[in-house]
Structures are given as structure tokens and as C-alpha cells.
Write a protein that holds these residues in place. Structure first.
Motif, short mmCIF file in Angstrom:
data_model
loop_
_atom_site.label_atom_id
_atom_site.label_comp_id
_atom_site.label_asym_id
_atom_site.label_seq_id
_atom_site.Cartn_x
_atom_site.Cartn_y
_atom_site.Cartn_z
N SER A 1 -114.83 -106.04 -80.63
CA SER A 1 -114.94 -104.58 -80.76
C SER A 1 -116.27 -104.07 -80.21
O SER A 1 -116.37 -102.91 -79.81
CB SER A 1 -114.80 -104.18 -82.24
OG SER A 1 -115.92 -104.61 -82.99
N LYS B 1 -108.66 -105.78 -78.32
CA LYS B 1 -109.34 -104.66 -77.67
C LYS B 1 -108.53 -103.37 -77.80
O LYS B 1 -109.08 -102.27 -77.71
CB LYS B 1 -109.58 -105.00 -76.19
CG LYS B 1 -110.52 -104.05 -75.49
CD LYS B 1 -111.90 -104.06 -76.12
CE LYS B 1 -112.85 -103.10 -75.42
NZ LYS B 1 -114.14 -103.01 -76.09
N GLY C 1 -116.18 -106.48 -76.02
CA GLY C 1 -114.97 -106.69 -75.24
C GLY C 1 -114.58 -108.16 -75.15
O GLY C 1 -115.41 -109.05 -75.33
#
Length: 309
Positions: free
Chosen positions: A258, A191, A261
Motif C-alpha cells: 500500500s 494494489k 506498490g
């Protein structure tokens, strides 16, 4: 002096300007599901390799095969972004350690002393760790997602304990809990991937660094334990874990994170025990029973509740 009147954008212009979060979330959930299903099959392949291929050697060749599978697609973006990747080498090396070298070595080590079913069940603990990382990072999980996670965790625990919350752990099960922690750490890192790095270039770089990290251990294993026979019983599972479980699944998982999450992708990961149980039923003839069906219903319900927008 001329006056101008602000023109309100048309509906078509608004639709073009705004992102499509629902569409992106749907794609992210599908990619997370694809990775989960492919990884479920990898536990069966890993368990097959445990009797004939030493864990470190299996993991090393897994990533060599994955490199060869990804190279035709990733070589150009990797070379184009080599300066950016060099600038963020520390981050990429840390992701390689948790997601490539350490996680998969722990999984193959666990396969020596526990079943494929248990491996898949215990890995369902990683979404809980992902959610903790997300909360520590400031993400609000919400009451609905927490309730769904609780329901899914209950279903996983009952499925592992065959209808009971009493769980008897083998040494391989403990290795799998360590693998779950490593995978959750990798997912949390994704993340924070630096902006601008192409997904394929990042994937290729982590594979290269992971293989380099494993090379010394592979050399020691080769000297002490010897090699393994290149037979269909070993090459077939290695091709599966190299091409599908490594190249395809990791690319899908990275892209899913991406988009939606780590915490929400982790909720989809709860489906892995269901996939493993269904594969065991289809390939090994293991009966699910009413208790198993009820546990899977809890897991599916928890996933649906946590994933709903």
C-alpha cells in the motif's frame, strides 16, 4: 471594494500539507524486508513439517493459528466494516484464493520433493511476475529499476545454479514456480484493494475465507491420511508459520504494498535467497563460498539499484 492579497503558505504549512513520500517509501521498504526475512525462515519450517504433516493439514492449521493470533486486534475493525467487506466479497475471496489457500498449499507440496534452499531461491521469480503485472497495469518501471531487476535476477539464477546458469529442476521446484505465480498474483491484487477497508479487517477476512476454502480438502486428507502427532517437532514449526509467517509477515507485506506498490516491494523480495543462504549457513553449517558471496553481492546491488529513489 476591498482587495485581498493571496498569502503564500509558510514553509511549516507546506511541510504539514505535503505528504512525506520518502518517509513512506522508507517504511514500506522496511516492512517488505521484515516480511521477506520472516518468510525466509518459513521455508526451513515448512521443509521440517513435510516429513510428518500432510501439506493440506499443515496449511489448514497454519491459518487457524494465524486467525487466533490476529483476532484480538482485527475483530473490532472487522465487525465495524462488515458491510463494506460484504460488498467487496468477490475481490477478497480472489485474494484469499491466491494468497492464502493456493499459494501456501503449493509451498507445502513443494517441500515434499525439494530443499528449503531451492524453495527460497525459486520464490525469487515472483518479483519478475509482479513487475510484469505492474507494467500491464500502466506503471512505468523506469530504466534504473529494470537494470536493477536484471542484475538481481542474474544473481538469483547463478545462486540457484551454484555459479552456473544451468539449472536442474526437481518436481518440487515446479510446484514452487506455481507458488511464485500465485503469490505474485496476490500481490498485484493488493494494489487494487478497495479504498476504506482497514488493513487488519482485510487480513482477517482473507484468513477466514482461506481456511474455509481449505476445510473440504483438510477433511479428505484427514480421512485418507490420518492426523499427525501433536509433538514439539510439529507444533513449533506450525506456531512459527502461523504467527510469524502468516499473521506478522502478511500484515507487513500488505502494508508495504500500500505504501510502495507491488513492483518495488517485489524488488526487496529478491533478498530472500540471500536470507535463506545465510540461515542455511548459520543453522545447517552450509558453506557459502566465494561464488555464493559474489551472487549475493549481485542480488544486493540489484535491489539497491532498483529501490533507489
Amino acid at each position: 471594494m476591498t482587495s485581498t492579497t493571496a498569502r503564500h503558505p509558510t514553509a511549516r504549512e507546506e511541510a504539514t500539507r505535503r505528504p512525506a513520500p520518502a518517509r513512506g517509501a522508507g517504511l514500506g521498504l522496511l516492512l517488505a524486508l521484515l516480511a521477506t526475512v520472516v518468510w525466509s525462515g518459513s521455508f526451513v519450517a515448512t521443509r521440517d513439517l513435510a516429513d510428518s504433516v500432510p501439506p493440506v493439514q499443515a496449511v489448514f492449521w497454519r491459518w487457524i493459528i494465524a486467525l487466533l493470533a490476529v483476532a484480538p486486534f482485527a475483530a473490532r475493525p472487522f465487525w465495524r466494516q462488515r458491510a463494506l467487506l460484504r460488498r467487496h466479497l468477490g475481490f477478497t475471496a480472489l485474494a484469499s484464493l491466491f494468497g492464502v489457500a493456493l499459494y501456501n498449499t503449493l509451498v507445502h507440496q513443494a517441500g515434499l520433493t525439494t530443499s528449503a534452499t531451492n524453495m527460497g531461491m525459486i520464490m525469487a521469480a515472483s518479483p519478475v511476475i509482479m513487475a510484469v503485472y505492474a507494467r500491464l497495469g500502466g506503471e512505468r518501471l523506469g530504466a534504473r529499476r529494470l537494470l536493477g531487476m536484471t542484475v538481481a535476477v542474474l544473481g538469483v539464477l547463478l545462486l540457484v545454479g551454484k555459479g552456473s546458469l544451468t539449472i536442474d529442476l526437481a518436481p518440487g521446484d515446479l510446484w514452487m514456480f506455481a507458488a511464485a505465480l500465485s503469490f505474485a498474483s496476490y500481490s498485484a491484487l493488493l494494489k487494487r484493494r478497495p479504498e476504506g477497508i482497514d488493513g487488519l479487517a482485510f487480513l482477517f477476512t482473507t484468513f477466514v475465507l482461506g481456511a474455509l476454502m481449505l476445510a473440504p480438502a483438510y477433511a479428505v486428507s484427514l480421512a485418507v491420511q490420518g492426523g499427525f502427532p501433536a509433538a514439539p517437532a510439529t507444533v513449533g514449526p506450525l506456531l512459527y508459520v502461523g504467527v510469524f509467517s502468516s499473521a506478522v509477515a502478511f500484515f507487513s507485506w500488505n502494508r508495504a504494498i500500500s505504501l510502495i506498490g507491488a513492483a518495488r516491494a517485489g524488488v526487496v523480495y529478491y533478498l530472500q535467497p540471500v536470507c535463506v543462504a545465510l540461515l542455511s549457513y548459520a543453522l545447517l553449517g552450509e558453506e557459502l563460498g566465494l561464488a555464493g558471496g559474489a551472487c549475493m553481492a549481485l542480488i544486493l546491488g540489484g535491489v539497491a539499484l532498483s529501490s533507489a529513489r
